[in-house]
Design an enzyme around this catalytic site. Structure first.
Site, mmCIF file in Angstrom:
data_model
loop_
_atom_site.group_PDB
_atom_site.id
_atom_site.type_symbol
_atom_site.label_atom_id
_atom_site.label_comp_id
_atom_site.label_asym_id
_atom_site.label_seq_id
_atom_site.Cartn_x
_atom_site.Cartn_y
_atom_site.Cartn_z
ATOM 1 N N GLY A 41 11.948 -9.833 -4.556
ATOM 2 C CA GLY A 41 11.169 -9.693 -3.328
ATOM 3 C C GLY A 41 10.637 -11.055 -2.942
ATOM 4 O O GLY A 41 11.120 -12.075 -3.435
ATOM 5 N N GLN A 42 9.628 -11.101 -2.068
ATOM 6 C CA GLN A 42 9.144 -12.389 -1.555
ATOM 7 C C GLN A 42 8.609 -13.264 -2.704
ATOM 8 O O GLN A 42 8.963 -14.458 -2.772
ATOM 9 C CB GLN A 42 8.023 -12.161 -0.516
ATOM 10 C CG GLN A 42 7.613 -13.434 0.225
ATOM 11 C CD GLN A 42 6.542 -13.174 1.289
ATOM 12 O OE1 GLN A 42 5.907 -12.121 1.278
ATOM 13 N NE2 GLN A 42 6.355 -14.129 2.190
ATOM 14 N N PHE A 43 7.779 -12.734 -3.569
ATOM 15 C CA PHE A 43 7.183 -13.545 -4.644
ATOM 16 C C PHE A 43 7.391 -12.917 -6.020
ATOM 17 O O PHE A 43 6.618 -13.146 -6.944
ATOM 18 C CB PHE A 43 5.675 -13.738 -4.396
ATOM 19 C CG PHE A 43 5.346 -14.446 -3.120
ATOM 20 C CD1 PHE A 43 4.493 -13.872 -2.190
ATOM 21 C CD2 PHE A 43 5.916 -15.678 -2.816
ATOM 22 C CE1 PHE A 43 4.194 -14.508 -0.997
ATOM 23 C CE2 PHE A 43 5.625 -16.332 -1.625
ATOM 24 C CZ PHE A 43 4.757 -15.754 -0.716
ATOM 25 N N VAL A 46 12.758 -9.142 -10.484
ATOM 26 C CA VAL A 46 12.781 -8.125 -11.544
ATOM 27 C C VAL A 46 14.062 -8.301 -12.362
ATOM 28 O O VAL A 46 15.159 -8.363 -11.802
ATOM 29 C CB VAL A 46 12.721 -6.701 -10.970
ATOM 30 C CG1 VAL A 46 12.696 -5.652 -12.092
ATOM 31 C CG2 VAL A 46 11.477 -6.526 -10.081
ATOM 32 N N ASP A 159 1.581 1.500 -0.061
ATOM 33 C CA ASP A 159 2.884 0.966 0.343
ATOM 34 C C ASP A 159 4.007 1.932 0.005
ATOM 35 O O ASP A 159 5.090 1.550 -0.452
ATOM 36 C CB ASP A 159 3.148 -0.397 -0.317
ATOM 37 C CG ASP A 159 4.226 -1.199 0.433
ATOM 38 O OD1 ASP A 159 4.814 -2.120 -0.189
ATOM 39 O OD2 ASP A 159 4.500 -0.874 1.614
#
Ligand SMILES: COc1cc(-c2ccc3ncc(-c4cccc([C@@H](O)NCCN(C)C)c4)n3n2)ccc1O
Length: 303
Positions: A41-43, A46, A159
């Site tokens: 993802g952005q930051f 995994v 979310d």
């Protein structure tokens, strides 16, 4: 009760809670061998990892730390700490991802988590375009059971969307709620406001910068249910502002194209969640009691 406990602690809830999560002192690589990258993802990235001691297969989420307060890169430490606190609190439920360990390097904080192998619900829906009602109802019931576990602990996910709902194994309606990066404890009587989430899933109170609550998650359940049954997104507009306008005016409809053969029970379930007044929106317990979730075995006296 848990509510009494929360209210009794509400007095000192504003006191800075000491970071109760423990970061492993030993190097991550001493305990785990890194395998394939599962996604990013952005930051965060995994990876699949293997425990050197037991051979167990797990997932490790590497979260990039924000190095300077003025930086736009990385995640602020207090946000990472909040995610860990939430994960620690909600562990132990079959529909919620389990945190096993926490490590730190100069650049990352590493969350070692149970591994799930069924992929994202998002991909499952895309592969089928939309689901039949029995399959959709089974998935939503699992999601509701996980959300009830969160809400009973005053945790709001904030979310919920198909990308953050993973299948335990392919082809089975067994799910795990993941990605608690925006989640937080929200206690009765302590208003929390924040402009967070993914536009097409956020509730009117998020758009209007009003108090967030467990009802904010329930709105997202309505959006996920609508998507599972139709493949379409109920409030999505051509622009973000149009999407927000659709949300705050609760402007959605059950188009004949996708809902001609959908039961009244299913449409009633969704309609009870797309309610602007948070006090009138169905709670997770009310959803679990809804005929569309309880299924045909319920007697006429149960309705
Ligand atoms: C606890 O927070 C997270 C857990 C996980 C997680 C936990 C267990 C686990 N087993 C397999 C996977 C996996 C498999 C494929 C892709 C991904 C991930 O990159 N995409 C997941 C959803 N994404 C949109 C956050 C994760 N995961 N991902 C992913 C993101 C998180 O923010």
């Amino acid at each position: 009760s848990a509510l009494d406990a929360a209210q009794s602690t509400s007095a000192n809830i504003l006191a800075p809670t000491p970071a109760s999560f423990k970061i492993n002192e030993t190097p991550f690589s001493d305990s785990y061998e890194i395998g394939d990258e599962l996604g990013s993802g952005q930051f965060a990235v995994v990876y699949k990892v293997t425990c050197r001691k037991t051979g167990a297969k797990l997932a490790a989420k590497f979260i990039k730390k924000r190095r300077y307060a003025t930086s736009r890169r990385g995640v602020p430490r207090n946000h990472i700490e909040r995610e860990i606190e939430v994960l620690r609190d909600v562990g132990g439920h079959e529909n919620v991802i389990q945190l096993h360990d926490v490590f730190e390097t100069p650049n990352d904080i590493i969350l070692v988590l149970e591994l799930v192998s069924g992929g994202e619900l998002f991909d499952h829906v895309c592969a089928h375009e939309y689901l039949n009602e029995a399959e959709a109802s089974a998935f939503i019931k699992q999601i509701l059971l996980g959300i009830r576990h969160l809400h009973n602990r005053f945790v709001v996910h904030l979310d919920l969307k198909p990308e953050n709902i993973m299948l335990l194994r392919r082809g089975e309606p067994r799910i795990k709620l993941i990605d608690f990066g925006l989640s937080r404890h929200i206690y009765p009587g302590i208003p929390v406001k924040d402009m967070i989430g993914t536009p097409e899933f956020v509730a009117p109170e998020v758009v209007n910068y009003e108090a967030l609550s467990p009802a904010t998650d329930m709105w997202a359940v309505g959006v996920v249910t609508y998507i599972l049954l139709s493949g379409g997104s109920p409030f999505l507009g051509r622009t973000r502002d149009e999407t927000f306008c659709n949300i705050t005016s609760v402007n959605y409809h059950f188009s004949q194209t996708y809902f001609a053969n959908t039961s009244q029970f299913a449409k009633d379930f969704i309609s009870r969640l797309f309610v602007k007044d948070v006090s009138a929106r169905a709670t997770v317990d009310e959803c679990l009691q809804h005929p569309w979730i309880r299924g045909p075995d319920i007697g006429i006296n149960d309705i």
